[in-house]
Design a protein around this motif. Sequence first.
Motif, PDB file in Angstrom:
ATOM      1  N   ILE A 489       0.887  -1.166   0.000  1.00 11.26           N
ATOM      2  CA  ILE A 489       0.000   0.000   0.000  1.00 11.26           C
ATOM      3  C   ILE A 489       0.919   1.209   0.000  1.00 11.26           C
ATOM      4  CG2 ILE A 489      -1.864   1.191   1.201  1.00 11.26           C
ATOM      5  CD1 ILE A 489      -2.585  -1.508   2.493  1.00 11.26           C
ATOM      6  N   PHE A 521      -4.700  -9.153   0.146  1.00 11.62           N
ATOM      7  CA  PHE A 521      -6.064  -8.766  -0.216  1.00 11.62           C
ATOM      8  C   PHE A 521      -6.797  -9.999  -0.744  1.00 11.62           C
ATOM      9  CE2 PHE A 521      -3.946  -4.794   0.004  1.00 11.62           C
ATOM     10  CZ  PHE A 521      -4.905  -3.800   0.172  1.00 11.62           C
ATOM     11  N   TYR A 529     -13.285  -6.961  -0.172  1.00 11.63           N
ATOM     12  CA  TYR A 529     -11.946  -7.460   0.133  1.00 11.63           C
ATOM     13  C   TYR A 529     -11.684  -7.421   1.641  1.00 11.63           C
ATOM     14  CZ  TYR A 529     -10.638  -7.184  -4.801  1.00 11.63           C
ATOM     15  OH  TYR A 529     -10.568  -7.377  -6.156  1.00 11.63           O
ATOM     16  N   ILE A 531      -8.366  -7.274   4.293  1.00  9.42           N
ATOM     17  CA  ILE A 531      -6.959  -6.854   4.277  1.00  9.42           C
ATOM     18  C   ILE A 531      -6.283  -7.451   5.502  1.00  9.42           C
ATOM     19  CG2 ILE A 531      -5.382  -4.890   4.248  1.00  9.42           C
ATOM     20  CD1 ILE A 531      -7.680  -3.194   3.153  1.00  9.42           C
ATOM     21  N   TRP A 560     -13.812  -4.328   2.506  1.00 17.80           N
ATOM     22  CA  TRP A 560     -13.413  -3.087   1.862  1.00 17.80           C
ATOM     23  C   TRP A 560     -13.693  -3.160   0.356  1.00 17.80           C
ATOM     24  CZ3 TRP A 560     -11.032   0.577   5.134  1.00 17.80           C
ATOM     25  CH2 TRP A 560     -10.651   0.097   6.387  1.00 17.80           C
ATOM     26  N   ILE A 562     -12.493  -1.558  -3.385  1.00 15.68           N
ATOM     27  CA  ILE A 562     -11.330  -0.913  -3.997  1.00 15.68           C
ATOM     28  C   ILE A 562     -11.816  -0.168  -5.233  1.00 15.68           C
ATOM     29  CG2 ILE A 562      -9.099  -1.261  -5.111  1.00 15.68           C
ATOM     30  CD1 ILE A 562      -8.740  -3.692  -3.313  1.00 15.68           C
ATOM     31  N   ILE A 572      -9.558   2.858  -0.975  1.00 18.20           N
ATOM     32  CA  ILE A 572      -9.854   1.624  -0.234  1.00 18.20           C
ATOM     33  C   ILE A 572     -10.926   1.978   0.777  1.00 18.20           C
ATOM     34  CG2 ILE A 572      -8.882  -0.250   1.130  1.00 18.20           C
ATOM     35  CD1 ILE A 572      -6.128   0.490   0.024  1.00 18.20           C
ATOM     36  N   TRP A 580     -12.364   5.790   4.032  1.00 21.29           N
ATOM     37  CA  TRP A 580     -11.340   5.228   3.145  1.00 21.29           C
ATOM     38  C   TRP A 580      -9.927   5.635   3.566  1.00 21.29           C
ATOM     39  CZ3 TRP A 580     -14.708   9.132   1.764  1.00 21.29           C
ATOM     40  CH2 TRP A 580     -14.158  10.340   1.338  1.00 21.29           C
ATOM     41  N   TRP A 581      -8.979   4.731   3.169  1.00 23.12           N
ATOM     42  CA  TRP A 581      -7.568   4.915   3.524  1.00 23.12           C
ATOM     43  C   TRP A 581      -7.026   6.215   2.930  1.00 23.12           C
ATOM     44  CZ3 TRP A 581      -3.631   0.929   5.051  1.00 23.12           C
ATOM     45  CH2 TRP A 581      -4.219  -0.205   5.617  1.00 23.12           C
ATOM     46  N   SER A 592      -8.271   6.176   8.227  1.00 24.77           N
ATOM     47  CA  SER A 592      -9.387   5.933   7.314  1.00 24.77           C
ATOM     48  C   SER A 592     -10.497   6.914   7.668  1.00 24.77           C
ATOM     49  CB  SER A 592      -9.877   4.489   7.437  1.00 24.77           C
ATOM     50  OG  SER A 592     -10.851   4.198   6.460  1.00 24.77           O
ATOM     51  N   LEU A 605      -1.746   0.401  -5.122  1.00 22.78           N
ATOM     52  CA  LEU A 605      -1.493  -0.991  -4.746  1.00 22.78           C
ATOM     53  C   LEU A 605      -0.462  -1.552  -5.705  1.00 22.78           C
ATOM     54  CD1 LEU A 605      -5.082  -2.314  -3.893  1.00 22.78           C
ATOM     55  CD2 LEU A 605      -3.298  -1.513  -2.344  1.00 22.78           C
TER      56      LEU A 605
END
Length: 607
Positions: A489, A521, A529, A531, A560, A562, A572, A580-581, A592, A605
């Motif tokens: 990441i 992932f 997903y 993580i 999550w 993507i 994410i 989200w990230w 997040s 990614l």
Amino acid sequence: MKLRYLFSMILASALMFVSCVDEMGTDSFDNIKLDKTILIIPEAGGTVELKVNATEAWAFDTLYTEDVWPNVIKRDKNKETGEVTVKSVTPSWLTVDTMVGEVGETVVKFTAGEVSGGRELELCIKAGANSQFVKIRQGSLTITKATVAEIIAGPEGKLYEVSGVCTAIANTTYGNWYLQDSSTEDQLYIYGTINEEGKYDWDEFGIEIGDVVTVQGSYVLYNGTTPEFVDASFIKVEKSLVKVLTEPQTVAKEGEEIEVEVAYKGEGVFPTIPEEYRSWVSVVDIQTREGEPTKIEPNPADTATVTISVFANAGGPRSAEVEFVSGTSSVKYAFEQDGTLLEIEDGYYWLIANNAGANVAASPVPADKKYGYLAVAEATATTAPGASAFYFAAIEGGYTIQDLSGRYYYQKGTYDNFNVSTELPESGHIWSLIANDDGTVKILNTEVKKFIQFDAGYNSWGSYSTAKGVLPALVSAVAPVIADGKYYIEVSAGVATPIDAAKTYGYVNVAEKAEANLFTFTFTEGEGYTICDASGRYYYQKGTYNSFNLDANPSEGQYWSILPQKDGTVKILNRSVNKWWQYSTGYKSFGSYDSPQDGGELPKLVK
């Protein structure tokens, strides 16, 4: 393309039917002789034979029948470039067991299936410099006068004569237009209009919107959805007594008064607002002026200026029409009004329709196709297969729609299906979103003015100009956009590194690339997903916190989505708390968040 069906003078042909068969001779050349020049196949179908005697090789001249036999070929012409491309190729109703022959006698067999009504083809056989002609007729060529409703309810292949109003003109090269009468709301698409010589001559016909036109043709239901005549024979036109002079326009959402000029030759002109528009459209004034006679035009049209009031619009874009009547003629004027459009985040969405209690999702056009209707996939009200997700991205004027393979969905011409392209199309690719009170969304193509619907009758999704089925809800989707596996990441400062093993929550720091800093992932159908770091802990979120929680077996908040961005980064997004990230350049760590952060950076990614 040139159709050899004898639509013109068909009634006379039918009356002379018996004498034609008896008296038609078999004049021939020395190098090629036919035992008959007309063959009859019954309505029930069957096979007939023709004997060809030749002193040299012979063959059917397919240039004579062009796009009609042995295959029916439909073509499209690009309005901008003039390029003509093949749209479809289907076998003719008449098949033959051989297209060529050698010296001597050859028995040629023609076969046709059952038909209700009549049809005929004239074929050309060439041997050296000489040509012989043979007609193959099936059934009776009597033409039936009918309404549009009767034609649609009748069998394909039958010959009809119909009169109706020209409501729209699609092409003036071949003469493609729409015909409607009072028998049904459906329209008959006239795909080509020919004169008595079988030629396209649109200027000769003088057809305009609002005119009452009579044509003869053979009914087909194109693609199972569009009732049409192909190369209809023009019979006559009755010019409309009323004509709208004002071009279509768009009214501001704040509301305003618009003026529409109408020319008429009847005793006055009378505007009518259909019931469904009367709550926001009204006629407030009519001013008329008489036409001035001249030697060239001794009976000129009078002109009316009609003022129409359009109320303010608090909802999505809408359209309306006003009908103008003068004498026995009528014509409609349509206009649009701006409204408030639905705005959504760029991302993957399912199109899910509730069809009488059963939920169905739209599926992409197959990978080997360049166009088509959308198939259906099983769904609940909130989930569907990941492969059925579509990516909506905001652009000027609306949104583009792509499937997981990156193909853009767009529309052109009069078709109700979708075209797909790996490159951004030049036109027809912008869609606007209009929210309805019931939670559905009208996904409207801004160029062709058609909107996406599920049609239960055909169990597929199309985009139509009128209501045909069920509107979809747009449901934020979980799509398998990356393969399961280990990823860094990564942001400009480095790559995310797992939270310390002694902690069960926290923010994520960055470091240099190392195997220990890879995250796994894994996609779960319908969920998203997970993580997981190298120690087997899953990263999840709950409550109002912007940090991450860690657990080997979390019960919530671990899935999550993507969402790829145009610059190669990804969003994410947590499916539970909608955060989200983001890497904070101020705190030098990942959190997040539910909104973009100052100095926040989305990651990439990287394998």
